[in-house]
Design an enzyme around this catalytic site. Sequence first.
Site, PDB file in Angstrom:
ATOM      1  N   PRO A  14       0.808  -1.226   0.000  1.00  0.00           N
ATOM      2  CA  PRO A  14       0.000   0.000   0.000  1.00  0.00           C
ATOM      3  C   PRO A  14       0.837   1.270   0.000  1.00  0.00           C
ATOM      4  O   PRO A  14       0.677   2.146   0.843  1.00  0.00           O
ATOM      5  CB  PRO A  14      -0.802  -0.138   1.302  1.00  0.00           C
ATOM      6  CG  PRO A  14       0.113  -0.883   2.201  1.00  0.00           C
ATOM      7  CD  PRO A  14       0.843  -1.862   1.315  1.00  0.00           C
ATOM      8  N   LYS A  15       1.716   1.374  -0.983  1.00  0.00           N
ATOM      9  CA  LYS A  15       2.588   2.546  -1.031  1.00  0.00           C
ATOM     10  C   LYS A  15       1.897   3.750  -1.651  1.00  0.00           C
ATOM     11  O   LYS A  15       2.396   4.860  -1.581  1.00  0.00           O
ATOM     12  CB  LYS A  15       3.877   2.232  -1.790  1.00  0.00           C
ATOM     13  CG  LYS A  15       3.695   1.781  -3.238  1.00  0.00           C
ATOM     14  CD  LYS A  15       5.050   1.481  -3.856  1.00  0.00           C
ATOM     15  CE  LYS A  15       4.931   1.030  -5.307  1.00  0.00           C
ATOM     16  NZ  LYS A  15       4.340  -0.304  -5.420  1.00  0.00           N
TER      17      LYS A  15
END
Length: 327
Positions: free
Chosen positions: A228-229
């Site tokens: 989840p960057k």
Amino acid sequence: MKNKSYEYDVALSFAGENRVYVDEVANSLKEKGIKVFYDAFEEASLWGKNLYEYLSDIYQNKARYTVMFISNFYNEKLWTNHERVSMQARAFQESREYILPARFDDTEIPGILKTVGYVSLQSKTPEELAILIEKKIKKDQTFFRRRWSKLSTMISPKPFIFSIKIADKSGIPVKNAKVVLVAGNSTYLEGNSDENGIAHVLIRTRKLYTVLIAHPEYPAVLFPNMNPKEDIEVTIEKTEGFGSLVINKSGQLPMMAGKIEPILTSDKKYALYADNIAIEGGIPQPCDFELNKSLSLEDNAGNIIHLTFRFFQGRIALVDYCVHKLF
């Protein structure tokens, strides 16, 4: 994952009929300093090459991302299908997004699931798409400079918000969708989409997560091994009579009296208990089940639901269901 150096930031894969649009995207990216593989920029390099081998290497090894411009023309071309196979070979090897679909229309492409997030080009200019690609690349580069561990897990120096925007095929936000992020160690984070179709999740620990999305009016959506960057957008498609649900330990299905509880048995099999609900006509419980294989459930009022488990880990399950209406 190592911070690999790529020859290109992005490669563009498209059908010739869509060249006018793609040409503007490529030139805009070039002006922004993005290293882009676009055939019109590579005439000298392509001259005399074995194109089958050369393009396979480009799309499988030499670009950080590939933008796939999907259209009815794309699906009919020999070369675009060759490029697609090379991209998908790369995508299978990596636990992050590599293929970035951009759709001119709703043409189905083998191996590209409808649940994969995409950009619609019907109302997006080439310059707007180029800006979006630039943003994607810069976020990716920033992420790698932070030097996350090879296991993609560490305590982040600062908590951050991960957001998922959920909309239907018409672009209308889908509210009240349940979003759950399940880590490899079975810990989980939860959120719900608001009136704008956006679910926010506070993340304190950098990990790979399986993202689960459920809604009573839409089939289940699942994204495995997501890092989840950056925020994502998801398009979901309604199917008449179908809904989905995330179950935490136990749960209640719509229109049915009684609860269900999936478990993992001592011999590592999936099994299901149902309170005041018959499974498959009344077979003994707990009833063994398999992922992606339907079960028939009936309560004491004769209500019937066909249930399919899409995911089960720890005590979190994602299920699709289809209500059998009584007349």
